[in-house]
Design a protein around this motif. Sequence first.
Motif, PDB file in Angstrom:
ATOM      1  N   ALA A   1       9.238  -5.684   6.805  1.00  0.00           N
ATOM      2  CA  ALA A   1       9.544  -6.308   8.088  1.00  0.00           C
ATOM      3  C   ALA A   1      10.170  -7.683   7.909  1.00  0.00           C
ATOM      4  O   ALA A   1      11.108  -8.065   8.624  1.00  0.00           O
ATOM      5  N   GLY A   2       9.713  -8.434   6.941  1.00  0.00           N
ATOM      6  CA  GLY A   2      10.297  -9.758   6.700  1.00  0.00           C
ATOM      7  C   GLY A   2      11.736  -9.681   6.238  1.00  0.00           C
ATOM      8  O   GLY A   2      12.597 -10.442   6.689  1.00  0.00           O
TER       9      GLY A   2
ATOM     10  N   VAL B   1      17.606 -10.141   7.386  1.00  0.00           N
ATOM     11  CA  VAL B   1      18.936  -9.523   7.473  1.00  0.00           C
ATOM     12  C   VAL B   1      19.491  -9.625   8.885  1.00  0.00           C
ATOM     13  O   VAL B   1      20.673  -9.921   9.104  1.00  0.00           O
ATOM     14  N   ALA B   2      18.647  -9.389   9.889  1.00  0.00           N
ATOM     15  CA  ALA B   2      19.107  -9.468  11.275  1.00  0.00           C
ATOM     16  C   ALA B   2      19.550 -10.883  11.637  1.00  0.00           C
ATOM     17  O   ALA B   2      20.600 -11.093  12.262  1.00  0.00           O
ATOM     18  N   VAL B   3      18.758 -11.880  11.237  1.00  0.00           N
ATOM     19  CA  VAL B   3      19.111 -13.270  11.544  1.00  0.00           C
ATOM     20  C   VAL B   3      20.391 -13.677  10.821  1.00  0.00           C
ATOM     21  O   VAL B   3      21.280 -14.329  11.391  1.00  0.00           O
ATOM     22  N   ALA B   4      20.551 -13.290   9.551  1.00  0.00           N
ATOM     23  CA  ALA B   4      21.770 -13.625   8.800  1.00  0.00           C
ATOM     24  C   ALA B   4      22.998 -12.952   9.402  1.00  0.00           C
ATOM     25  O   ALA B   4      24.089 -13.545   9.468  1.00  0.00           O
ATOM     26  N   SER B   5      22.840 -11.707   9.857  1.00  0.00           N
ATOM     27  CA  SER B   5      23.980 -11.003  10.455  1.00  0.00           C
ATOM     28  C   SER B   5      24.415 -11.668  11.750  1.00  0.00           C
ATOM     29  O   SER B   5      25.613 -11.831  12.009  1.00  0.00           O
TER      30      SER B   5
ATOM     31  N   LEU C   1      12.906  -2.108  11.833  1.00  0.00           N
ATOM     32  CA  LEU C   1      11.772  -2.974  12.131  1.00  0.00           C
ATOM     33  C   LEU C   1      10.906  -2.382  13.246  1.00  0.00           C
ATOM     34  O   LEU C   1       9.658  -2.426  13.186  1.00  0.00           O
ATOM     35  N   ARG C   2      11.536  -1.770  14.228  1.00  0.00           N
ATOM     36  CA  ARG C   2      10.778  -1.157  15.314  1.00  0.00           C
ATOM     37  C   ARG C   2       9.962   0.033  14.818  1.00  0.00           C
ATOM     38  O   ARG C   2       8.800   0.226  15.208  1.00  0.00           O
ATOM     39  N   SER C   3      10.585   0.852  13.942  1.00  0.00           N
ATOM     40  CA  SER C   3       9.853   2.001  13.406  1.00  0.00           C
ATOM     41  C   SER C   3       8.680   1.566  12.538  1.00  0.00           C
ATOM     42  O   SER C   3       7.618   2.190  12.551  1.00  0.00           O
ATOM     43  N   VAL C   4       8.869   0.478  11.809  1.00  0.00           N
ATOM     44  CA  VAL C   4       7.768  -0.029  10.989  1.00  0.00           C
ATOM     45  C   VAL C   4       6.624  -0.499  11.861  1.00  0.00           C
ATOM     46  O   VAL C   4       5.445  -0.252  11.591  1.00  0.00           O
ATOM     47  N   LEU C   5       6.978  -1.215  12.948  1.00  0.00           N
ATOM     48  CA  LEU C   5       5.935  -1.719  13.830  1.00  0.00           C
ATOM     49  C   LEU C   5       5.216  -0.585  14.548  1.00  0.00           C
ATOM     50  O   LEU C   5       4.009  -0.652  14.802  1.00  0.00           O
ATOM     51  N   ARG C   6       5.930   0.481  14.899  1.00  0.00           N
ATOM     52  CA  ARG C   6       5.289   1.611  15.570  1.00  0.00           C
ATOM     53  C   ARG C   6       4.363   2.376  14.635  1.00  0.00           C
ATOM     54  O   ARG C   6       3.393   2.993  15.071  1.00  0.00           O
TER      55      ARG C   6
END
Length: 554
Positions: free
Chosen positions: A26-27, A32-36, A474-479
């Motif tokens: 998740a981290g 990656v999302a923030v850098a993109s 990230l959503r799949s990991v959280l679910r």
Amino acid sequence: MDFLNKAFTQLSDLFRSMSPGGRITAGLLLVVAVASVGYLFQSQMTGGDDYLFSGDSIPTPTLQKMEEAFGKAGLNGFTIEGGRVKVPHAQRAAYLAALADAKALPPNFGDKQREANDGNLFDPPKQREQRLDQARQDEMSQVLTSMKGIERASVMIDKQASSGLGQSPQKTASVFASAIGGVPLSDEQVDAIRYYVVFANAGMKTENVMILDANGPARPPDLEGGGGNDPYTRAVRRNEEALNAKIRASLAAYIPSVTVTSTVELDHEKGTRTVENKFDPKPVPVRSMENSRSTIREATAAGGAPGLQPQGGGVNQPASIASAGGKGPNETSEENKSEVVNANSSKITETETYGLVMKSAKVSVGIPVSHFEKVWREQNPVKEGEEVKKPDQAAIDKIREEITQNVRATVATLLPNTPDVKDPTALVTVTTFQDIRPTEIPAPAITQRMLSWVGQNWSMVAMVGLVLMSVGMLRSVLRGVPAAAPEPTAISARITAAESKTEEKEEMPEVTAARRLRRISGSGPSLRDELSELVKEDPDSAASILRTWIGQVN
């Protein structure tokens, strides 16, 4: 702020409930999302291409120097479009610095001569003069290249020292020029180039300037003051162009795509100058002179004897009586003189006529066939609800005849007056031609446009895809993380006991309300809050549950 605190608490609890591998995944996805997103923002602010020098067209020789400068600097992201240089916005400063280092910036007028004047002051005079001459030639080439329709031009000037005292050196110039589009130079361009070279060099003569056309024949100077051909041919060409433009301007307003071609005949005499002197046999006074003069003379009587006479000094002398002096008769003379000068009169008449004047002209006008059908449709508009009709041949022929007569009458008024021709419209020929419509270029398909857009913005598309993939993972990991079991409370325990006793019985409203209370119960709110929420939602069910609960306690 309360919302943010609750969200942070929930995320913190969720992160603590994840396994170590899930936390690392998740981290990384979050990074990656923030850098993109940061890359997309920077690309939007600094991306795209810009034209150098405000998009001005740059001459071909200068473009070649600029390409060499970019190649030496290792800059390969530029493109050249119609003489304009497009570079990436983020590297604009690097491209300009490469041009400055290689001295390949587009020159400004006067730079060459300023550089020549700023040279070493201790150079020999001859060397300094040669440097100034070379700078002047470069400046002239730059000016000619900037003229409209000229792609490139090069000027070379040579001068020969004078052979006698007081004579200026003889100068000759040769100009190599090419027009844009690979077409020959026009007469106006040749004249403009020749006159500029002549007036830019003191002592240069028109007959000493040779122009070499890269896309046409050489244009030698006309020793009689013309441009590149004999005066008659040049005058014919100018008159034909002027007549065609005048006729086309008068017809193109209501006949689009009209063609005009004229054949002009000029007076072969270059020019005449006549002086006529007529004499009048009758003399005419030219000058008259009159002189008058008068003279007056007066005569006077003589007086006594000169000297002193004694008074009574002598004996036996008779007494003398002095006589008074008197005037004699006057004499007057007058003289008049006149003189008249006559001469024969004459009348001098001087007449000057300009040569190479248009004597006659024949014009051919072409009209497209589609114009007659358009006129018919304008005269017969289709009413709403009616079917579009096609004109018959008789109607088209009638419109053609009317337009032909009008065109002949209009063009005849623009032709020179020819006394030998009784009907000027006979000099106008009107023809028709089948206008061929160019094949329409089909618009690119939606797939081609999408592929083109993706090719130009592939980096942004890739970043957006990476962001979406990271968010999805990230959503799949959280679910996939199991939810923590809520701690049992007193009310939830009692509700569970009540449900266990009524498993075999028909569901009662109290059990349904208990289940609803269990759904909203959790580790967060207190027992009072839960009961308050239940009373607000369903007071009857809450009262039943309370009665059951009190009865069990008793």
